[in-house]
Motif scaffolding. Structure first.
Motif, PDB file in Angstrom:
ATOM      1  N   GLY A 139       0.788  -1.216   0.000  1.00 53.16           N
ATOM      2  CA  GLY A 139       0.000   0.000   0.000  1.00 53.16           C
ATOM      3  C   GLY A 139       0.822   1.269   0.000  1.00 53.16           C
ATOM      4  O   GLY A 139       0.352   2.317  -0.440  1.00 53.16           O
ATOM      5  N   GLY A 140       2.061   1.199   0.482  1.00 54.80           N
ATOM      6  CA  GLY A 140       2.884   2.399   0.576  1.00 54.80           C
ATOM      7  C   GLY A 140       3.924   2.467  -0.524  1.00 54.80           C
ATOM      8  O   GLY A 140       3.716   1.985  -1.634  1.00 54.80           O
ATOM      9  N   SER A 141       5.069   3.060  -0.205  1.00 53.30           N
ATOM     10  CA  SER A 141       6.148   3.200  -1.180  1.00 53.30           C
ATOM     11  C   SER A 141       6.707   1.833  -1.544  1.00 53.30           C
ATOM     12  O   SER A 141       7.059   1.047  -0.671  1.00 53.30           O
ATOM     13  CB  SER A 141       7.265   4.083  -0.618  1.00 53.30           C
ATOM     14  N   VAL A 142       6.789   1.578  -2.837  1.00 52.91           N
ATOM     15  CA  VAL A 142       7.260   0.260  -3.283  1.00 52.91           C
ATOM     16  C   VAL A 142       8.721   0.285  -3.719  1.00 52.91           C
ATOM     17  O   VAL A 142       9.326  -0.772  -3.886  1.00 52.91           O
ATOM     18  CB  VAL A 142       6.384  -0.278  -4.445  1.00 52.91           C
ATOM     19  N   GLU A 143       9.302   1.481  -3.899  1.00 52.42           N
ATOM     20  CA  GLU A 143      10.663   1.561  -4.430  1.00 52.42           C
ATOM     21  C   GLU A 143      11.693   0.867  -3.542  1.00 52.42           C
ATOM     22  O   GLU A 143      12.733   0.406  -4.022  1.00 52.42           O
ATOM     23  CB  GLU A 143      11.082   3.029  -4.607  1.00 52.42           C
ATOM     24  N   VAL A 144      11.401   0.792  -2.240  1.00 54.48           N
ATOM     25  CA  VAL A 144      12.368   0.204  -1.318  1.00 54.48           C
ATOM     26  C   VAL A 144      12.317  -1.317  -1.313  1.00 54.48           C
ATOM     27  O   VAL A 144      13.237  -1.973  -0.817  1.00 54.48           O
ATOM     28  CB  VAL A 144      12.125   0.753   0.118  1.00 54.48           C
ATOM     29  N   ALA A 145      11.270  -1.897  -1.892  1.00 48.64           N
ATOM     30  CA  ALA A 145      11.084  -3.352  -1.828  1.00 48.64           C
ATOM     31  C   ALA A 145      12.275  -4.143  -2.381  1.00 48.64           C
ATOM     32  O   ALA A 145      12.721  -5.106  -1.751  1.00 48.64           O
ATOM     33  CB  ALA A 145       9.789  -3.754  -2.530  1.00 48.64           C
ATOM     34  N   PRO A 146      12.838  -3.778  -3.552  1.00 51.72           N
ATOM     35  CA  PRO A 146      14.005  -4.526  -4.031  1.00 51.72           C
ATOM     36  C   PRO A 146      15.235  -4.349  -3.134  1.00 51.72           C
ATOM     37  O   PRO A 146      16.036  -5.278  -2.985  1.00 51.72           O
ATOM     38  CB  PRO A 146      14.263  -3.935  -5.430  1.00 51.72           C
ATOM     39  N   LEU A 147      15.380  -3.176  -2.523  1.00 50.60           N
ATOM     40  CA  LEU A 147      16.531  -2.935  -1.658  1.00 50.60           C
ATOM     41  C   LEU A 147      16.498  -3.817  -0.419  1.00 50.60           C
ATOM     42  O   LEU A 147      17.543  -4.208   0.113  1.00 50.60           O
ATOM     43  CB  LEU A 147      16.572  -1.455  -1.234  1.00 50.60           C
ATOM     44  N   LEU A 148      15.288  -4.137   0.040  1.00 49.47           N
ATOM     45  CA  LEU A 148      15.128  -4.938   1.256  1.00 49.47           C
ATOM     46  C   LEU A 148      14.960  -6.421   0.969  1.00 49.47           C
ATOM     47  O   LEU A 148      14.774  -7.214   1.890  1.00 49.47           O
ATOM     48  CB  LEU A 148      13.921  -4.421   2.052  1.00 49.47           C
ATOM     49  N   GLY A 149      14.982  -6.788  -0.320  1.00 49.93           N
ATOM     50  CA  GLY A 149      14.843  -8.186  -0.672  1.00 49.93           C
ATOM     51  C   GLY A 149      13.416  -8.703  -0.660  1.00 49.93           C
ATOM     52  O   GLY A 149      13.188  -9.906  -0.787  1.00 49.93           O
ATOM     53  N   LEU A 150      12.445  -7.802  -0.514  1.00 55.97           N
ATOM     54  CA  LEU A 150      11.044  -8.215  -0.522  1.00 55.97           C
ATOM     55  C   LEU A 150      10.591  -8.610  -1.922  1.00 55.97           C
ATOM     56  O   LEU A 150       9.777  -9.513  -2.095  1.00 55.97           O
ATOM     57  CB  LEU A 150      10.155  -7.092   0.023  1.00 55.97           C
ATOM     58  N   ALA A 151      11.115  -7.906  -2.921  1.00 56.82           N
ATOM     59  CA  ALA A 151      10.731  -8.165  -4.307  1.00 56.82           C
ATOM     60  C   ALA A 151      11.945  -7.992  -5.202  1.00 56.82           C
ATOM     61  O   ALA A 151      12.916  -7.320  -4.837  1.00 56.82           O
ATOM     62  CB  ALA A 151       9.612  -7.219  -4.737  1.00 56.82           C
ATOM     63  N   HIS A 152      11.881  -8.616  -6.383  1.00 54.12           N
ATOM     64  CA  HIS A 152      12.938  -8.419  -7.371  1.00 54.12           C
ATOM     65  C   HIS A 152      12.705  -7.140  -8.167  1.00 54.12           C
ATOM     66  O   HIS A 152      13.652  -6.390  -8.446  1.00 54.12           O
ATOM     67  CB  HIS A 152      12.980  -9.614  -8.335  1.00 54.12           C
ATOM     68  N   VAL A 158       5.100   6.565 -12.269  1.00 54.46           N
ATOM     69  CA  VAL A 158       6.317   7.381 -12.387  1.00 54.46           C
ATOM     70  C   VAL A 158       5.986   8.679 -13.102  1.00 54.46           C
ATOM     71  O   VAL A 158       5.244   8.685 -14.090  1.00 54.46           O
ATOM     72  CB  VAL A 158       7.405   6.618 -13.175  1.00 54.46           C
ATOM     73  N   ASP A 159       6.553   9.766 -12.604  1.00 58.80           N
ATOM     74  CA  ASP A 159       6.436  11.057 -13.278  1.00 58.80           C
ATOM     75  C   ASP A 159       7.795  11.436 -13.838  1.00 58.80           C
ATOM     76  O   ASP A 159       8.086  11.221 -15.005  1.00 58.80           O
ATOM     77  CB  ASP A 159       5.915  12.099 -12.296  1.00 58.80           C
ATOM     78  N   LEU A 164      12.826   6.721  -8.575  1.00 59.08           N
ATOM     79  CA  LEU A 164      13.401   5.444  -9.019  1.00 59.08           C
ATOM     80  C   LEU A 164      14.926   5.533  -9.026  1.00 59.08           C
ATOM     81  O   LEU A 164      15.611   4.655  -8.473  1.00 59.08           O
ATOM     82  CB  LEU A 164      12.908   5.096 -10.423  1.00 59.08           C
ATOM     83  N   ARG A 165      15.462   6.565  -9.634  1.00 55.01           N
ATOM     84  CA  ARG A 165      16.919   6.699  -9.735  1.00 55.01           C
ATOM     85  C   ARG A 165      17.564   6.820  -8.366  1.00 55.01           C
ATOM     86  O   ARG A 165      18.645   6.270  -8.131  1.00 55.01           O
ATOM     87  CB  ARG A 165      17.278   7.901 -10.614  1.00 55.01           C
ATOM     88  N   ALA A 166      16.898   7.540  -7.452  1.00 50.29           N
ATOM     89  CA  ALA A 166      17.450   7.711  -6.110  1.00 50.29           C
ATOM     90  C   ALA A 166      17.540   6.390  -5.366  1.00 50.29           C
ATOM     91  O   ALA A 166      18.354   6.236  -4.449  1.00 50.29           O
ATOM     92  CB  ALA A 166      16.596   8.696  -5.312  1.00 50.29           C
ATOM     93  N   ASN A 167      16.717   5.432  -5.765  1.00 47.40           N
ATOM     94  CA  ASN A 167      16.731   4.119  -5.116  1.00 47.40           C
ATOM     95  C   ASN A 167      17.377   3.041  -5.986  1.00 47.40           C
ATOM     96  O   ASN A 167      17.197   1.846  -5.758  1.00 47.40           O
ATOM     97  CB  ASN A 167      15.301   3.705  -4.758  1.00 47.40           C
ATOM     98  N   GLY A 168      18.135   3.481  -6.985  1.00 48.10           N
ATOM     99  CA  GLY A 168      18.909   2.560  -7.801  1.00 48.10           C
ATOM    100  C   GLY A 168      18.096   1.711  -8.750  1.00 48.10           C
ATOM    101  O   GLY A 168      18.508   0.613  -9.120  1.00 48.10           O
TER     102      GLY A 168
END
Length: 213
Positions: A139-152, A158-159, A164-168
């Motif tokens: 429900g919240g910010s999804v950009e961190v999910a790959p960094l934490l290993g939750l998702a690939h 996106v605007d 996206l770039r800030a989170n690699g």
């Protein structure tokens, strides 16, 4: 007596929808306080401000005659509503984004986990491509999910792409071009046709006067 109730989305579309109404001569009450139904300068129109995902629900059910929402929300909801007018603001895109690395498959045949707020659209996109994925709804910010290993990978709105770039993350595919759209309840449109046509005409003229679409 109120003729039309318009559901407006809180958040990113708020400035655009209020600006478009004002340009059409429909001024919301200056200080509505905690009122949920907001009168306007037009006695035939009142506003209902709700969460973006709730706009199609209110309109489809008939609790609101019309609403303003994003194409992303509308397609995800799959609501049975009319779409009389594209409003031409709030443009963005729904994309697949991943860390730099293998795409569109993962090493060793691993099934990709996709974090998203748009499970229906994400599932349909990958199914159409014949790619097996696991959808993880967030429900919240999804950009961190790959960094934490939750998702690939993620599917998100996106605007500019700065977040996206800030989170690699790197954009890989565009699923849907999105913008604000006016939606209408089917029964209300038949029963209040003149009122609906009048509002749509005012919104069209306000866009033309401002040089919009």
């Amino acid at each position: 007596m109120t003729s039309l109730r318009i559901a407006l989305a809180k958040g990113r579309l708020s400035d655009g929808e209020i600006g478009r109404l004002r340009a059409a001569g429909i001024e919301p009450m200056a200080d509505p306080g905690r009122r949920l139904l907001i009168p306007t300068s037009d006695p035939g129109i009142e506003l209902l401000v709700v969460k973006p995902g709730d706009v199609p629900v209110y309109v489809e059910s008939g609790a609101a005659d019309l609403g303003v929402t994003g194409t992303d929300v509308l397609r995800e909801s799959n609501a049975d509503v009319l779409e009389p007018l594209e409003l031409g603001f709030g443009t963005c895109r729904l994309v697949v984004a991943t860390p730099a690395g293998p795409y569109p498959t993962l090493a060793r045949g691993v099934t990709a986990r996709i974090a998203t707020k748009y499970p229906r659209l994400a599932r349909a996109h990958f199914a159409a491509l014949g790619r097996a994925v696991e959808i993880i709804e967030i429900g919240g910010s999804v950009e961190v999910a790959p960094l934490l290993g939750l998702a690939h990978w993620i599917v998100d709105l996106v605007d500019t792409g700065n977040t996206l770039r800030a989170n690699g993350l790197v954009e890989r595919e565009t699923i849907l071009a999105c913008s604000a759209v006016l939606v209408a309840n089917r029964a209300s449109q038949k029963l209040k046709l003149d009122a609906h046509l009048g509002l749509v005409g005012r919104l069209e003229r306000s866009a033309a006067g401002a040089g919009g679409p």
